[in-house]
Design an enzyme around this catalytic site. Structure first.
Site, PDB file in Angstrom:
ATOM      1  N   MET A  11       0.773  -1.134  -0.073  1.00 25.20           N
ATOM      2  CA  MET A  11      -0.056  -0.021   0.065  1.00 25.20           C
ATOM      3  C   MET A  11       0.806   1.380  -0.079  1.00 25.20           C
ATOM      4  O   MET A  11       2.085   1.137   0.177  1.00 25.20           O
ATOM      5  CB  MET A  11      -0.902   0.027   1.063  1.00 25.20           C
ATOM      6  CG  MET A  11      -1.871  -1.182   1.262  1.00 25.20           C
ATOM      7  SD  MET A  11      -2.971  -1.285   2.838  1.00 25.20           S
ATOM      8  CE  MET A  11      -4.028   0.268   2.214  1.00 25.20           C
ATOM      9  N   ASP A  12       0.312   2.420  -0.564  1.00 25.47           N
ATOM     10  CA  ASP A  12       1.145   3.333  -0.536  1.00 25.47           C
ATOM     11  C   ASP A  12       2.380   3.714  -1.657  1.00 25.47           C
ATOM     12  O   ASP A  12       3.050   4.496  -1.375  1.00 25.47           O
ATOM     13  CB  ASP A  12       1.666   4.054   0.624  1.00 25.47           C
ATOM     14  CG  ASP A  12       1.512   5.506   1.023  1.00 25.47           C
ATOM     15  OD1 ASP A  12       0.877   5.998   0.270  1.00 25.47           O
ATOM     16  OD2 ASP A  12       2.219   5.876   1.961  1.00 25.47           O
ATOM     17  N   GLY A  14       1.743   3.568  -5.102  1.00 22.84           N
ATOM     18  CA  GLY A  14       1.534   4.263  -6.116  1.00 22.84           C
ATOM     19  C   GLY A  14       0.852   3.421  -7.436  1.00 22.84           C
ATOM     20  O   GLY A  14       0.764   3.783  -8.312  1.00 22.84           O
ATOM     21  N   LYS A  15       0.087   2.393  -6.805  1.00 22.37           N
ATOM     22  CA  LYS A  15      -0.436   1.338  -7.882  1.00 22.37           C
ATOM     23  C   LYS A  15      -1.691   2.084  -8.426  1.00 22.37           C
ATOM     24  O   LYS A  15      -1.712   1.942  -9.909  1.00 22.37           O
ATOM     25  CB  LYS A  15      -0.963   0.153  -7.094  1.00 22.37           C
ATOM     26  CG  LYS A  15       0.274  -0.665  -6.483  1.00 22.37           C
ATOM     27  CD  LYS A  15      -0.274  -1.937  -5.899  1.00 22.37           C
ATOM     28  CE  LYS A  15      -1.346  -1.558  -4.690  1.00 22.37           C
ATOM     29  NZ  LYS A  15      -0.533  -0.764  -3.585  1.00 22.37           N
ATOM     30  N   SER A  16      -2.565   2.666  -7.936  1.00 23.06           N
ATOM     31  CA  SER A  16      -3.552   3.275  -8.636  1.00 23.06           C
ATOM     32  C   SER A  16      -3.044   4.342  -9.378  1.00 23.06           C
ATOM     33  O   SER A  16      -3.668   4.598 -10.673  1.00 23.06           O
ATOM     34  CB  SER A  16      -4.513   3.517  -7.528  1.00 23.06           C
ATOM     35  OG  SER A  16      -5.302   2.459  -6.836  1.00 23.06           O
ATOM     36  N   ASP A  86      -7.717  -2.450 -11.470  1.00 24.59           N
ATOM     37  CA  ASP A  86      -6.997  -2.170 -10.062  1.00 24.59           C
ATOM     38  C   ASP A  86      -7.542  -2.916  -8.976  1.00 24.59           C
ATOM     39  O   ASP A  86      -8.560  -3.549  -8.940  1.00 24.59           O
ATOM     40  CB  ASP A  86      -7.290  -0.784  -9.958  1.00 24.59           C
ATOM     41  CG  ASP A  86      -6.457  -0.139  -8.907  1.00 24.59           C
ATOM     42  OD1 ASP A  86      -5.165  -0.369  -8.830  1.00 24.59           O
ATOM     43  OD2 ASP A  86      -6.905   0.966  -8.239  1.00 24.59           O
ATOM     44  N   GLU A  87      -6.735  -3.124  -7.846  1.00 28.58           N
ATOM     45  CA  GLU A  87      -7.255  -3.715  -6.603  1.00 28.58           C
ATOM     46  C   GLU A  87      -7.328  -5.176  -7.045  1.00 28.58           C
ATOM     47  O   GLU A  87      -8.219  -5.895  -6.505  1.00 28.58           O
ATOM     48  CB  GLU A  87      -8.496  -3.088  -5.899  1.00 28.58           C
ATOM     49  CG  GLU A  87      -8.462  -1.630  -5.686  1.00 28.58           C
ATOM     50  CD  GLU A  87      -7.133  -1.415  -4.323  1.00 28.58           C
ATOM     51  OE1 GLU A  87      -6.852  -2.246  -3.921  1.00 28.58           O
ATOM     52  OE2 GLU A  87      -7.286  -0.108  -4.164  1.00 28.58           O
ATOM     53  N   ALA A  88      -6.569  -5.825  -7.833  1.00 28.97           N
ATOM     54  CA  ALA A  88      -6.823  -7.094  -8.386  1.00 28.97           C
ATOM     55  C   ALA A  88      -6.294  -8.141  -7.326  1.00 28.97           C
ATOM     56  O   ALA A  88      -6.983  -9.272  -7.481  1.00 28.97           O
ATOM     57  CB  ALA A  88      -5.693  -7.169  -9.607  1.00 28.97           C
TER      58      ALA A  88
END
Length: 217
Positions: A11-12, A14-16, A86-88
């Site tokens: 998390m945090d 930068g994926k999105s 996203d959020e796969a």
């Protein structure tokens, strides 16, 4: 040749943001894509970045069928050149297999973004299947940092400010913000050492102000 891509990080990391940038780059070249997400912090049917970027998306629930969605869209005259997912990590293993089938049978590029492990350090089923099936897997180069300054490798869940290691695998929350009171359910990225010790930033600050030494158990 179309490929199944998997971009991962804590998390945090930068994926999105990367998902939205990937969509922008392809759309700018005249390609038509569809965006999907699941359990985004901003609510249903939305993909959001901590930089303040938002985009409408299809919400993926457990019963959603990627193959049926794409085939129906194409046979009805719609156009799809690629998928942004996203959020796969929240997708089912079957849904990941459907995405792989779309790549192989329909020759559409699929770009998946998600974390590997939950707050218990266990692989999400969707992420595990992506590791097994993806043509390309890339760990994001933007490294999230633990409060100690080391590279963060684990996602920790806190409830009322206390780190927990048991509970439902999927509970929507966000990374705690400095200077703000902790949410009822929040997340924090930690290095392995401090995740193992359950030493969050708040607890580290508290024990540093106490006369007792840091617990190393």
């Amino acid at each position: 040749m179309a490929e199944l891509h998997f971009y991962t990080g804590t998390m945090d990391s930068g994926k999105s943001t990367l998902a939205l940038q990937t969509n922008h780059n392809h759309a700018a070249r005249g390609r038509v894509g569809r965006i999907f997400t699941s359990h985004d912090r901003a609510g249903q049917a939305t993909i959001s970045s901590r930089l303040g970027l938002f985009h409408d998306a299809e919400e993926v629930v457990d019963e959603f069928d990627f193959w049926q969605f794409v085939v129906t869209t194409l046979t009805q005259g719609g156009r799809i050149d690629y998928l942004i997912c996203d959020e796969a990590q929240f997708y089912t293993a079957l849904q990941i297999e459907q995405l792989a089938k779309i790549v192989d049978e329909l020759q559409l590029d699929v770009f998946c973004f998600g974390i590997l492990t939950d707050f218990r350090t266990r692989l999400f089923p969707g992420a595990a299947r992506l590791v097994e099936l993806a043509d390309r897997m890339q760990v994001l180069q933007v490294e999230a940092l633990c409060w100690c300054g080391k590279r963060a490798t684990h996602n920790a869940r806190t409830e009322d400010g206390v780190m927990v290691t048991e509970g439902d695998q999927v509970v929507v929350g966000d990374v705690e913000q400095t200077g703000q009171p902790p949410a009822e359910v929040a997340y924090e990225v930690l290095c392995r050492q401090h995740h193992r010790r359950k030493l969050t930033a708040a607890r580290a600050k508290a024990v540093s102000m106490a006369p007792e030494p840091l617990p190393f158990g």
